[in-house]
Design a protein around this motif. Structure first.
Motif, PDB file in Angstrom:
ATOM      1  N   SER A   1       0.826  -1.204   0.000  1.00 27.05           N
ATOM      2  CA  SER A   1       0.000   0.000   0.000  1.00 27.05           C
ATOM      3  C   SER A   1       0.862   1.256   0.000  1.00 27.05           C
TER       4      SER A   1
ATOM      5  N   ARG B   1      -7.430   4.846   0.552  1.00 24.35           N
ATOM      6  CA  ARG B   1      -7.012   5.087  -0.824  1.00 24.35           C
ATOM      7  C   ARG B   1      -8.281   5.465  -1.569  1.00 24.35           C
TER       8      ARG B   1
ATOM      9  N   ALA C   1       1.374   2.145  -3.582  1.00 22.53           N
ATOM     10  CA  ALA C   1       0.175   2.396  -4.373  1.00 22.53           C
ATOM     11  C   ALA C   1      -0.151   3.887  -4.348  1.00 22.53           C
ATOM     12  N   PRO C   2      -0.776   4.385  -5.401  1.00 25.10           N
ATOM     13  CA  PRO C   2      -1.128   5.810  -5.424  1.00 25.10           C
ATOM     14  C   PRO C   2      -2.216   6.140  -4.410  1.00 25.10           C
TER      15      PRO C   2
ATOM     16  N   GLU D   1      -6.745   6.877  -7.288  1.00 19.74           N
ATOM     17  CA  GLU D   1      -6.776   6.083  -8.516  1.00 19.74           C
ATOM     18  C   GLU D   1      -8.010   6.469  -9.317  1.00 19.74           C
TER      19      GLU D   1
ATOM     20  N   THR E   1     -10.955   4.856 -12.068  1.00 21.99           N
ATOM     21  CA  THR E   1     -11.509   3.692 -12.752  1.00 21.99           C
ATOM     22  C   THR E   1     -11.379   3.951 -14.260  1.00 21.99           C
TER      23      THR E   1
ATOM     24  N   LEU F   1      -2.647  13.028 -11.202  1.00 24.99           N
ATOM     25  CA  LEU F   1      -3.074  11.817 -11.888  1.00 24.99           C
ATOM     26  C   LEU F   1      -2.672  11.842 -13.358  1.00 24.99           C
TER      27      LEU F   1
ATOM     28  N   ILE G   1     -10.643   6.177  -4.826  1.00 23.52           N
ATOM     29  CA  ILE G   1     -10.836   5.697  -6.188  1.00 23.52           C
ATOM     30  C   ILE G   1     -11.919   6.562  -6.817  1.00 23.52           C
TER      31      ILE G   1
END
Length: 126
Positions: free
Chosen positions: A9, A94, A12-13, A16, A18, A69, A96
């Motif tokens: 983790s 996190r 990980a960004p 995020e 989809t 992003l 999304i």
């Protein structure tokens, strides 16, 4: 017991997208130029991520830049800002960014498309 992020983790960004959100952002970028997100944490529409032309929403000391992003097909990164008070509540997650059918805020660029951006989240850490 101390809470720690797992090794995966940490890499990980923080934010995020989809595939549906990335596709919409490509279309919005074509129509409006460079983009940014801001999530204020207010009630109603304020709790959703709002998409603006880059620089149209003025950020300040009360905001935190969570991510820049990268979206395939978009020349520049899309910044994602959150109010500091909201960030304190969401710091263990996190984020999304997704897009769903529905009416978004009249100020967010996706509103005329008949969809709205939505935050989903995943807990990070042990």
């Amino acid at each position: 017991m101390d809470r720690q992020e797992s090794p995966e983790s940490k890499n990980a960004p923080r934010v995020e997208l989809t595939p549906a959100a990335a596709g919409l952002l490509r279309r919005l970028r074509e129509a409006h130029g460079p983009l940014m997100f801001h999530q204020s944490g207010g009630c109603c529409d304020g709790s959703a991520p709002m998409c603006y032309p880059e620089g149209e929403f003025r950020t300040g000391d009360s905001d935190v830049l969570l991510a820049s992003l990268t979206v395939d097909g978009v020349a520049e990164p899309i910044t994602f800002w959150m109010s500091r008070s909201q960030y304190e509540l969401w710091s263990h997650t996190r984020l999304i960014v997704d897009v769903v059918p529905g009416r978004g805020s009249g100020f967010s660029l996706e509103a005329p498309e008949g969809v709205r951006f939505l935050i989903r989240s995943r807990m990070v850490g042990a």
